[in-house]
Motif scaffolding. Structure first.
Motif, PDB file in Angstrom:
ATOM      1  N   ALA A 245       0.785  -1.594  -0.274  1.00 37.71           N
ATOM      2  CA  ALA A 245      -0.211   0.277   0.181  1.00 37.71           C
ATOM      3  C   ALA A 245       0.888   1.343   0.027  1.00 37.71           C
ATOM      4  N   LEU A 246       0.029   2.108  -0.291  1.00 39.34           N
ATOM      5  CA  LEU A 246       1.249   3.802  -0.719  1.00 39.34           C
ATOM      6  C   LEU A 246       0.610   4.634   0.746  1.00 39.34           C
ATOM      7  N   ASP A 247      -0.695   4.248   0.829  1.00 42.69           N
ATOM      8  CA  ASP A 247      -1.225   5.250   1.984  1.00 42.69           C
ATOM      9  C   ASP A 247      -2.739   4.477   2.453  1.00 42.69           C
ATOM     10  N   ILE A 248      -2.956   4.899   3.279  1.00 49.95           N
ATOM     11  CA  ILE A 248      -4.143   4.678   3.699  1.00 49.95           C
ATOM     12  C   ILE A 248      -5.052   5.394   4.390  1.00 49.95           C
ATOM     13  N   CYS A 249      -5.667   6.053   4.124  1.00 48.20           N
ATOM     14  CA  CYS A 249      -7.115   7.264   5.089  1.00 48.20           C
ATOM     15  C   CYS A 249      -8.118   6.985   5.156  1.00 48.20           C
ATOM     16  N   ILE A 250      -9.108   7.632   5.979  1.00 44.72           N
ATOM     17  CA  ILE A 250      -9.784   7.023   6.960  1.00 44.72           C
ATOM     18  C   ILE A 250     -10.780   8.259   6.818  1.00 44.72           C
ATOM     19  N   VAL A 251     -12.292   8.347   6.095  1.00 39.88           N
ATOM     20  CA  VAL A 251     -13.086   9.027   6.302  1.00 39.88           C
ATOM     21  C   VAL A 251     -14.185   8.477   6.577  1.00 39.88           C
ATOM     22  N   PRO A 292      -8.793  10.890  -0.168  1.00 36.94           N
ATOM     23  CA  PRO A 292     -10.614  10.493   0.087  1.00 36.94           C
ATOM     24  C   PRO A 292     -11.509  12.292   0.315  1.00 36.94           C
ATOM     25  N   TYR A 293     -12.600  12.701   0.349  1.00 39.55           N
ATOM     26  CA  TYR A 293     -12.753  13.983   0.672  1.00 39.55           C
ATOM     27  C   TYR A 293     -14.573  13.557   1.090  1.00 39.55           C
ATOM     28  N   CYS A 294     -15.197  14.150   1.390  1.00 43.64           N
ATOM     29  CA  CYS A 294     -16.558  13.796   1.699  1.00 43.64           C
ATOM     30  C   CYS A 294     -17.586  15.360   0.640  1.00 43.64           C
ATOM     31  N   SER A 295     -18.228  15.196  -0.273  1.00 44.69           N
ATOM     32  CA  SER A 295     -19.117  15.726  -1.390  1.00 44.69           C
ATOM     33  C   SER A 295     -20.545  16.010   0.054  1.00 44.69           C
ATOM     34  N   VAL A 296     -20.247  17.227   0.509  1.00 47.38           N
ATOM     35  CA  VAL A 296     -21.356  17.232   1.240  1.00 47.38           C
ATOM     36  C   VAL A 296     -22.729  17.701   0.577  1.00 47.38           C
ATOM     37  N   SER A 297     -22.720  18.711  -0.568  1.00 46.98           N
ATOM     38  CA  SER A 297     -23.434  18.522  -1.396  1.00 46.98           C
ATOM     39  C   SER A 297     -24.816  17.246  -2.224  1.00 46.98           C
ATOM     40  N   GLU A 298     -23.315  16.212  -2.631  1.00 40.91           N
ATOM     41  CA  GLU A 298     -23.694  15.139  -3.583  1.00 40.91           C
ATOM     42  C   GLU A 298     -24.430  13.548  -2.311  1.00 40.91           C
ATOM     43  N   GLY A 299     -24.076  14.207  -1.576  1.00 44.40           N
ATOM     44  CA  GLY A 299     -23.699  12.936   0.171  1.00 44.40           C
ATOM     45  C   GLY A 299     -22.919  11.765  -0.514  1.00 44.40           C
TER      46      GLY A 299
END
Length: 887
Positions: A245-251, A292-299
């Motif tokens: 793995a290159l990277d881990i991200c938790i959203v 990774p990031y949250c898209s609030v408008s699209e949910g």
């Protein structure tokens, strides 16, 4: 130009030759300003920490002086920067900087300036932790559900997780089965740490399990006393992803669920809290970083993935929503709010290219002009095309692509070889058995007519001949300049080279009005080295294993006049015998008949006959040219020595097969050596030591075998190179004898040389045998073919090493047989038609079937029998024994 590009909002280049990685970039309101604007924090491996607050006057402007809020030299490489609530008693944001042996937490603050220079920023060290182990990366969060503050967890290079509760050190735990560190992330919803081990497994460890496990600092003492004061560290869940793995991200989009995103080398994974795969995406390119990031408008949750093709892809789950082009390859990407502009994408490359961009398109303002519509007269176009083709054809026939005189006058290259040895020999690191190896000076003179650029002289001689310098560069900035270089040539190893010819090649560029960079051109000049460089006068021998006889059409010439520097005796009775002793150890004897027009060359090794035979023919031609004789010719009427030639081919092929076997054995032992290393490393890192079971003895024995096999491979490569040189000498001799035997023209001899002496070097992947076999097969099926059936080429497109040399020897014998029956070598397609002419001497037709080919082989074997097997009673109507030479 791509329509979808990352619109450059602000960019700058950091430092000079500094390096950066994925942990060196962070976006946060590090100075706790009231407007809540993010700042860009960048650390480098050179130890510099920079904080930026971009304020471009217009889109695309570079960095201004006021954009850099702070630049500090921390003197230690910065591995990672993070911003969080790291100081007790306050919930303000602070900056944590991870060095290889130190963790520092700073407070960044700004004071209002009273002058036009703006505000002033400063960093204050709040606390630091000196690490006992080399750090790799870190993560932070509210470990254990603590509210209002962040704890830091650092992963060391040897697999220890060190937890710091702000100003104090909490505990340290070793990860089980650790070999190499991987990316580390913290999930606040499950209160667990997630990493990827060297076994290519995603592993999750609960914080509570880490807290109550055995203390890492007391591990050795606990194992010795067999007292378990804590619980064993066990993994919560694992998932095998099959790649590093290159990277881990938790959203977490909401508090009910969170997703674990893992970026692999070829795949992109999204996991649930319990380790189950939610979805995965196979990537067609090599990724460099992701976010990774949250898209609030699209949910939904979107993911930015950058790759090594300078592209940035935006995925919504597994669906590609946008693709944009970047000017560099990013190693870190972040999204933030800068200067009241939300959603700014910040990317950082490994060489310090920092860019803030946004997604957008540029409309194309270019409109293609209307094409002038007119009717075409195809008859006139055909007439014009034919005229132009005729002009091109006439020019190519007369002077080629460009005028020959112009090409030759650009640069004049001449080579002069010194007739005498160097007073002080330039030979170094020689492996020849003699005490002193001579060297000869060669001068190359270059004279230009016009201005030339990038002139480079490369000189090449046949190994084992060596040059003191083989590369030279020149600048001809003005016309009519003369440059002269000198170098020395000597014999380095103890065997005979295949040729005494050298080649001086000059590559240059001639600038023109249309092309200032110049038109690349090449000119070459060949030169001949003296025979005395590798040969000394020797004692002649009248008996030898290998002999060849050269016939001439002129009266015999004294060997003293042909080889003035090799006469060992001045007696007139011995002028027809001369001995040569090569520095490599070979001895060759040359005999000239007193009454007939013949010369005999004999030696103990077949390939050693080549250089003396070639020198004899060249010196005879020069001698008669000086006498004004124009019809001098040489011929060969003896039997073709194919058996001796085949023995050299078999020896060379045997060394190739031996080298292939040695390389396979070396590969097997190397795999075994690495496997034993892994087993030993696992034993040494195990918490409960187990006996080595003689693994160390096996490792030592395997190491000795690897070294011995490597030495054997190196020795075999040296023997193979020497055998290939001898094979080339024998090949030159066979080509010479075939040309004299069948009185071939220079063009036909060139075709033979191209078939038997390919340009590429002899290697294990593509060797001499398969290359020559393919070339000879092509000649047998084209210009030397008998019927149209043989012209149906069925050669393999891929050349592989053959099982043996029987097919090659069969084709060489068949080639000589067809030449003897009147076949002629030619490269034109017309000559490849079936040969229907009457062969000289009433030769029989060439058979087609395998049975008939075998009969041809038997007949040709009798025809090309080795000379030494012929009895004295064998009738030779055109050959009489040498007079004046005792057998």
């Amino acid at each position: 130009m791509s329509l979808f590009k990352a619109r450059d909002w602000w960019s700058t280049i950091l430092g000079d030759k500094e390096e950066f990685d994925q942990g060196c970039l962070c976006l946060a309101n590090v100075d706790n300003s009231g407007n809540g604007q993010d700042k860009i924090i960048v650390g480098s491996f050179m130890g510099y920490l920079r904080i930026f607050s971009p304020h471009p006057a217009k889109t695309g402007d570079g960095a201004q002086a006021e954009d850099l809020l702070l630049e500090v030299d921390l003197r230690d490489p910065v591995l990672q920067v993070e911003v969080g609530k790291f100081v007790s008693g306050t919930e303000m944001l602070h900056l944590a900087v991870l060095h290889s042996r130190k963790l520092c937490v700073y407070s960044v603050s700004g004071t209002l300036g009273n002058v036009e220079h703006g505000n002033q920023y400063q960093m204050k060290l709040m606390y630091e932790h000196n690490l006992q182990r080399t750090a790799c990366n870190m993560t932070y969060g509210s470990f254990g559900g603590i509210k209002g503050r962040d704890l830091i967890c650092i992963q060391s290079m040897d697999g220890m997780l060190m937890v710091f509760e702000q100003e104090s050190y909490a505990f340290g735990r070793f990860l089980p089965g650790f070999l190499l560190p991987g990316p580390l992330a913290y999930s606040s919803r499950t209160d667990s740490f997630i990493t990827v081990s060297s076994c290519r497994q995603v592993e999750s460890y609960k914080y509570q399990v880490l807290a109550f496990a055995t203390d890492a600092d007391k591990r050795q003492e606990t194992e010795q006393q067999k007292l378990g004061s804590g619980k064993r560290l066990v993994v919560d869940w694992t998932l095998n992803i099959g790649e590093q793995a290159l990277d881990i991200c938790i959203v977490s989009f909401n508090q009910s669920a969170s997703s674990v995103f893992v970026l692999g080398e070829r795949n992109f994974f999204c996991l649930k809290d319990n380790g189950q795969i939610r979805f995965m995406k196979k990537l067609d390119w090599s990724p460099s970083c992701f976010l990774p990031y949250c898209s609030v408008s699209e949910g939904t949750i979107n993911t930015l993935i950058a790759n090594h093709n300078n592209m940035l892809h935006i995925y919504q789950d597994v669906t590609l929503k946008w693709a944009t082009q970047l000017p560099h390859i990013p190693v870190a990407v972040r999204v933030g709010c800068l200067h009241d502009l939300k959603g700014v994408i910040v990317t950082l490359s490994d060489d310090g290219h920092l860019q803030c961009s946004y997604l957008g398109t540029d409309p194309s303002l270019f409109q293609a002009p209307n094409v002038e519509s007119r009717e075409l007269n195809y008859d006139e176009l055909d007439v014009e095309m034919k005229e132009l083709q005729k002009i091109i054809k006439d020019i190519n026939k007369s002077q080629g692509v460009w005028p020959m005189t112009e090409r030759e006058d650009d640069l004049n290259v001449s080579v002069v070889v010194s007739p005498n040895f160097d007073s002080v020999s330039q030979a170094t690191d020689v492996e020849v058995g003699t005490d002193l190896v001579p060297s000869v000076t060669v001068k190359v003179m270059l004279q230009n007519r016009v201005i030339l650029q990038k002139a480079k002289l490369s000189v090449y001689v046949q190994p084992p001949l060596e040059l003191t310098c083989d590369q030279f560069t020149f600048e001809f900035m003005t016309p009519d300049l003369t440059r002269t270089v000198s170098f020395s040539v000597y014999l380095k190893r103890s065997y005979t080279p295949s040729e005494l010819e050298g080649n001086a090649v000059v590559s240059y560029s001639r600038p023109t009005d249309r092309n200032p960079d110049g038109i690349p051109r090449v000119i070459q000049c060949k030169f001949r080295l003296p025979l005395k460089l590798i040969c000394l006068p020797g004692q002649p021998s009248k008996t030898a294993s290998h002999k060849i006889t050269i016939d001439t059409n002129k009266s015999p010439v004294s060997l003293l006049s042909l080889f003035p520097g090799f006469a060992s005796q001045s007696d007139d009775d011995q002028v027809n015998v001369m001995g040569f002793h090569f520095l490599g150890g070979a001895r060759v004897t040359l005999l000239a008949s007193k009454t007939s027009q013949r010369y005999r060359i004999q030696s103990e090794q077949f390939e050693d006959l080549w250089l003396i035979t070639n020198e004899l023919i060249l010196r005879l031609q020069e001698y008669f040219e000086k006498q004004g004789v124009k019809d001098f010719a040489c011929s060969f009427s003896g039997s073709m020595p194919l058996q001796e030639y085949f023995e050299l081919i078999d020896h060379h092929f045997e060394l190739r097969i031996n080298g292939e076997k040695l390389e396979e054995l070396l590969s097997e032992r190397a795999v075994q050596f690495r496997a034993i290393q892994r087993r030993l490393l696992a034993r040494f890192k195990d918490k409960t030591p187990a006996p080595l079971q003689h693994l160390d003895t096996l490792l030592d024995g395997t190491y000795k075998q690897v070294i011995a096999l490597a030495d054997a491979v190196e020795e075999n490569q040296g023997n193979l190179f020497q055998s290939f040189t001898r094979l080339k000498s024998a090949t030159h001799l066979v080509i010479l004898l075939i040309g004299l035997w069948q009185k071939l023209s220079a063009d036909q001899v060139a075709i033979l040389e191209a078939a038997f002496l390919p340009l590429q070097e002899d290697t294990q992947e593509l060797g001499w045998e398969e290359t020559v076999d393919a070339a000879i097969s092509h000649l047998l099926k084209t210009c030397l073919s008998k019927s149209s059936k043989e012209q149906a080429l069925n050669l393999n497109s891929q050349l592989n090493i053959p099982k043996d040399t029987s097919q090659l020897k069969k084709h060489i014998t068949l080639l000589c047989d067809r030449l003897a029956k009147g076949g002629r070598l030619c490269l034109s397609t017309d000559a490849a038609a079936p040969q229907t002419m009457v062969m000289p001497g009433g030769c029989t037709t060439i058979p087609e079937s395998d049975l008939e080919e075998r009969s041809v082989e038997q007949d040709s074997t009798e025809l090309f029998t080795n000379r030494r097997h012929l009895t004295a009673e064998t009738p030779r109507p055109e050959v009489s024994p040498l007079q004046g030479v005792s057998e």
